[in-house]
Structure formats: C-alpha cells, structure tokens
Design a protein around this motif. Structure first.
Motif, PDB file in Angstrom:
ATOM      1  N   THR A 253       1.011  -1.160   0.125  1.00 55.97           N
ATOM      2  CA  THR A 253      -0.145  -0.010   0.080  1.00 55.97           C
ATOM      3  C   THR A 253       0.873   1.391   0.125  1.00 55.97           C
ATOM      4  O   THR A 253       1.934   1.181   0.607  1.00 55.97           O
ATOM      5  N   SER A 260       0.460   3.048   5.827  1.00 55.90           N
ATOM      6  CA  SER A 260       0.817   2.628   4.300  1.00 55.90           C
ATOM      7  C   SER A 260       2.110   2.056   4.531  1.00 55.90           C
ATOM      8  O   SER A 260       3.100   2.224   5.238  1.00 55.90           O
ATOM      9  N   THR A 272      -4.243   6.177   2.836  1.00 57.66           N
ATOM     10  CA  THR A 272      -3.868   5.130   1.983  1.00 57.66           C
ATOM     11  C   THR A 272      -4.434   5.323   0.516  1.00 57.66           C
ATOM     12  O   THR A 272      -5.609   5.086   0.464  1.00 57.66           O
ATOM     13  N   LYS A 288      -7.548   2.931  -3.456  1.00 52.13           N
ATOM     14  CA  LYS A 288      -8.205   2.629  -2.348  1.00 52.13           C
ATOM     15  C   LYS A 288      -9.141   3.961  -2.078  1.00 52.13           C
ATOM     16  O   LYS A 288      -8.920   4.458  -0.753  1.00 52.13           O
TER      17      LYS A 288
END
Length: 338
Positions: A253, A260, A272, A288
């Motif tokens: 991520t 993250s 994120t 996301k």
C-alpha cells in the motif's frame, strides 16, 4: 458503429488541475456523439463539443473523437492531450507507464523479480553490453575520469551512456568509486529512495545500469540488498528514484499515512491512496477510494469497443464515455410490432 454518450463532470474549484471525488461542487454536462469532433473548454468552466475540428486560441482542448474503421477512437494518432485513465478497478501496470497520485507523477522504469536493480530499458542494456565487449582491450580509448588507457578484464573501459568522443569511455573502478561517493539513498522497510542525479551520467543524463555483463563476468556498479519482486518508479519533478521491494508480500500500500507500507509525503495523496498487487508475476494497481483518485496516463489513441464504458480525466474534469451499439433491424421491427 452506434453512438457515444459522453458525460463530463467538472469540479468548480480550480485546484492544481485535480478532481475532488468527495466534493459536491461540480457541474455535469452530457453529450450524444455520432460524428468526429473535439471536446474543448472555453475559459474556466464552459465545456463544449466542436464539430468543425478547429483548434482556436484561448480554448483548451480536452480530447478529440475520431472514427477509424467504423469504430470511435479517443485521441490523435501522433499526439495525446493531457488525458488520464481512471483506475476504477485493478489495472495492469507495465514498463514506461505513467501514474498520477494527486499532484505526484511517477513513471515506471522497470518491473522485475530479479535480484538486480534496472534503471535502464533492457534494450539499452543489450546495446551497452556490445560496447563493453568492444572496449575491453582497446588501449587507444581513454578513461574520461583518470585519463588512463590501460585496461583488463577486471577493470575494463566501459561505454555505458550516450556520450561519445573523448567522454565515451570510463574505467569500471573509476565509475564505481565515483558513484559510491555521490550516491544518496534513503531506505525504509519496503522502499528505497535514491537521488536520480547520483546514478545518471552528469553529461548526457543517461541512467547507469546497476550491473554490467562483459561476456566473461558480471560487474556490479551499485545495487540494493535483498531485492525480490520490485518496481522502480521515477519521480520526475523531484528527480528521485523509488524502489519498491515487495520482499515476501504480494501487496504494497502507498499513501501519506503511517499505516501505508510506502509513505509519500504529499498533501494531495490520501493516507492509504493505492495498492500495488502482484499476481502471476504481473503488477496491478488498485485505488483505495482516494480523494483525488489514481490515474494512468493515456499515451496512445484508444479505441472504444462495443458497449464499453471508459472513465477518463483531464485536469479537473472527469469524463465517462459509454458506447451504445446501434440496435439491429430485427430488434427495431419487434419493438414496432409491440
């Protein structure tokens, strides 16, 4: 051929040419297109469709629509405007793709599962190998750093960039020492940030390869330890290289938050923002639900397939292009009889 339903949603606030997906202050315009033309913006707000294909002063072109072999095509053959594909679902990422996260623009330099760092294209590396083999024992060549002519298999004279003439060759040991002295790297668990200037030729600005194959041996110029599947990104504006090392993970991520895996300090990036996903040795990105979205630059003309829905973005305008196929004659007849 059918027709296109084009819906353009424009954010009213001109903020870094971004589109805020969480805002309610936007304007929606819808068009039904069945012939070529250019979508333009006049001033700050007004968007219109010009069927005359004329590019006027003071009018910004968003994108053009043309017809080729009975299909609608978005973009010119030779030039694509500032047009980006929205990453609604997982999108595969390839070498040379350009990704936009908020204001941050990143170019994919390489994707690899090898334990070697590649900042150059593989085709260029192959041509550099030929130059290396040709320069092993040519004593007439001169190193541009030490000005020496002597060379051997452990310290050959190398040609690793686009420089020519008296600056074409450099000793392996000289270049390795020079790179070690200027290379700047900042490393976290899953990301290594390298100053791009420190691994470029200072004259022609070509990236130096991390390793060199001479035909008889492998010479390392610089490398990172414990590399597994990794992706190399170039932040062009800040002149930095980001090496994302997946290690034993299949998903990384990226965002500005501490949660993250890879942190990028940029206010227009969400906490994120996106995820890089590895599946079957291929790399995908997944947004996301970020505030300003994840975009992939459209670098060549894009055909619109039958009944396809395509999501694009140009500046602060989000564009939904939906193809509506022309009903067949039998269907029209049945509707008439009913």
């Amino acid at each position: 051929m059918g027709e296109l339903i084009v819906t353009i949603t424009t954010w009213d606030k001109p903020n870094y040419e971004l589109f805020d997906g969480e805002s309610q202050n936007y304007r929606i315009q819808e068009y039904l297109i069945n012939e070529p033309g250019i979508f333009c913006r006049n001033g700050e707000n007004e968007t219109f469709f010009d069927q005359n294909l004329s590019r006027k002063d003071g009018v910004r072109t968003l994108f053009n629509v043309r017809i080729d072999d009975g299909q609608f095509v978005i973009g010119d053959k030779d030039k694509i405007e500032d047009l980006w594909i929205q990453s609604k679902n997982e999108q595969q990422i390839r070498q040379n793709d350009v990704i936009k996260l908020g204001k941050k623009v990143l170019k994919v330099l390489s994707i690899s599962n090898e334990n070697n760092l590649h900042l150059t294209h593989y085709q260029n590396v192959a041509s550099q190998i030929e130059n290396v083999e040709a320069s092993l024992f040519e004593s007439s060549n001169m190193c541009r750093i030490c000005l020496g002519h002597t060379c051997n298999t452990s310290n050959p004279l190398l040609s690793l960039c686009r420089c020519c003439g008296s600056t074409k060759y450099v000793h392996y040991d000289c270049l390795k020492t020079w790179l070690f002295g200027k290379m700047q790297a900042k490393q976290t668990q899953y990301c290594t940030e390298i100053n791009a200037k420190s691994v470029r030729c200072e004259i022609c600005q070509s990236f130096y390869p991390s390793i060199v194959y001479t035909g008889t041996s492998v010479l390392a110029l610089y490398n990172l330890e414990n590399l597994k599947y990794h992706v190399v990104l170039e932040d062009i504006e800040n002149q930095t290289i980001l090496v994302l090392n997946f290690k034993d993970l299949t998903t990384l991520t990226v965002g500005r938050g501490h949660e993250s895996n890879v942190k990028i300090s940029e206010i227009t990036i969400s906490r994120t923002h996106l995820a890089f996903v590895v599946r079957n040795e291929k790399l995908y990105i997944e947004d996301k639900n970020s505030k300003f979205g994840t975009l992939i630059k459209l670098q060549k003309a894009r055909r619109i397939e039958k009944n396809e829905t395509l999501f694009l973005q140009s500046g602060r305008s989000r564009i939904m292009i939906k193809h509506k196929a022309k009903p067949k004659r039998c269907a029209l007849l049945c509707n008439f009889l009913e």
